[in-house]
Design an enzyme around this catalytic site. Structure first.
Site, short mmCIF file in Angstrom:
data_model
loop_
_atom_site.label_atom_id
_atom_site.label_comp_id
_atom_site.label_asym_id
_atom_site.label_seq_id
_atom_site.Cartn_x
_atom_site.Cartn_y
_atom_site.Cartn_z
N LYS A 31 0.85 -1.20 0.00
CA LYS A 31 0.00 0.00 0.00
C LYS A 31 0.88 1.25 0.00
O LYS A 31 0.61 2.22 -0.72
CB LYS A 31 -0.95 -0.02 1.21
CG LYS A 31 -2.05 -1.06 1.06
CD LYS A 31 -2.82 -1.33 2.35
CE LYS A 31 -3.78 -2.50 2.12
NZ LYS A 31 -4.54 -2.85 3.33
N GLN A 74 -4.61 -1.55 9.54
CA GLN A 74 -4.49 -2.88 8.93
C GLN A 74 -5.08 -3.94 9.86
O GLN A 74 -4.70 -4.03 11.03
CB GLN A 74 -3.00 -3.18 8.63
CG GLN A 74 -2.78 -4.46 7.88
CD GLN A 74 -3.36 -4.45 6.46
OE1 GLN A 74 -3.22 -3.47 5.73
NE2 GLN A 74 -4.02 -5.52 6.08
N ASP A 97 -11.15 2.62 3.96
CA ASP A 97 -11.48 1.20 3.83
C ASP A 97 -13.00 1.00 3.70
O ASP A 97 -13.46 -0.08 3.35
CB ASP A 97 -10.99 0.41 5.06
CG ASP A 97 -9.62 -0.23 4.84
OD1 ASP A 97 -9.28 -0.48 3.67
OD2 ASP A 97 -8.91 -0.47 5.84
#
Ligand code: NAD
Length: 262
Positions: A31, A74, A97
């Protein structure tokens, strides 16, 4: 990105990682690399595995109030941390997200700012391949909050006839055999065998499973399924890179949203 930057839009992303899970480390590095590649400023917050809930929430609160555009924590988190509380703590306009209940609700009614990255990546793959979803029998295998459920909703918004299969589905093989479009998001290596694929079906494999020999495989038995499918995604190199691309898109979108709010 250069065009956006001339207009004063400088997207930025905070990436939080807790502990030393090797898979999470790979995802975070990928990422960050993508951010660098397209010109998004990324900040990494690597916290030790014994970080407390309070410490993590304090960091998120600080980032919520900062000028960062997107915040990503994460997952999975170490088991002593409450994932739900962490997801709920991220400000919805920075939730790149799209896991926050506000964003999940917006997806349900089809009026959203952000789409969750993996299902959005799958939709983009289908669209860019010129495949129509309208009226198609779509079978999604998996009902997680981050993949299966939003995936089903996006296919429904695109006018597919959607069936969701899960661990308690009675006849998985027969249900998958009806599908014009199959999306497998289970986490079981090669659960979807070639005989379950209808001739000409589109097969999207979200699964990423590491075998004991280190090989990465999907949820679909690729070699058998490709004999039947009209289009199929490989693992690795299929949905994974699209997920990261959609994260970049959401971060740019967050930055544009914040620009409008100024
Ligand atoms: P999860 O464990 O949260 O959910 C798995 C789902 O599969 C559950 O809803 C369960 O009911 C269903 N399931 C389990 N066994 C089944 C069976 N035998 N038959 C039918 N359904 C069954 O997993 P997740 O987070 O949704 O991820 C699914 C897979 O996708 C994993 O392999 C994960 O690594 C991968 N993934 C890939 C990306 C990517 O970017 N490519 C992103 C997220 C997840």
């Amino acid at each position: 990105m250069a065009v956006l930057q001339t207009k004063g839009v400088h997207p930025s992303l905070a990436v939080i990682i807790v502990g030393d899970d090797p898979a999470s480390r790979i995802y975070v590095n990928n990422k960050k690399k993508a951010c660098e590649y397209i010109g998004i400023r990324s900040e990494e917050y690597a916290l030790p595995g014994n970080t407390t809930q309070e410490e993590l929430l304090t960091l998120i609160e600080t980032l919520n109030e900062s000028n960062i555009d997107g915040i990503l924590c994460q997952l999975p988190l170490p088991s002593h941390l409450d994932e739900k509380a962490v997801i709920n703590a991220i400000r919805p306009d920075k939730d790149v997200d799209a896991f926050h209940p506000v964003n999940v609700g917006k997806i349900m009614i089809g009026d959203y700012d952000f789409l969750p990255c993996t299902p959005a990546g799958v939709m983009e793959l289908i669209k860019e391949s010129g495949i129509s979803i309208v009226g198609k029998e779509c079978v999604v295998i998996g009902r997680s909050n981050i993949v299966g459920k939003p995936m089903s909703m996006l296919l429904l918004h695109a006018h597919g006839t959607v069936t969701i299969c899960h661990s308690k589905t009675r006849d998985l093989a027969e249900t998958v055999r009806q599908a014009d479009i199959v999306v497998a998001a289970v986490g079981v290596p090669e659960l979807i065998t070639g005989d379950m694929i209808k001739e000409g079906a589109v097969v999207i494999d979200v699964g990423m499973n590491r075998l004991p020999n280190g090989k990465l495989v999907g949820d679909v038995a690729f070699d058998a399924a490709i004999e039947k499918a009209s289009a199929i995604t490989p693992v690795p190199g299929g949905v994974g890179p699209m997920t990261i691309a959609m994260l970049m898109k959401n971060t740019v979108k967050a930055s544009l949203l914040h620009q409008e709010l100024k």
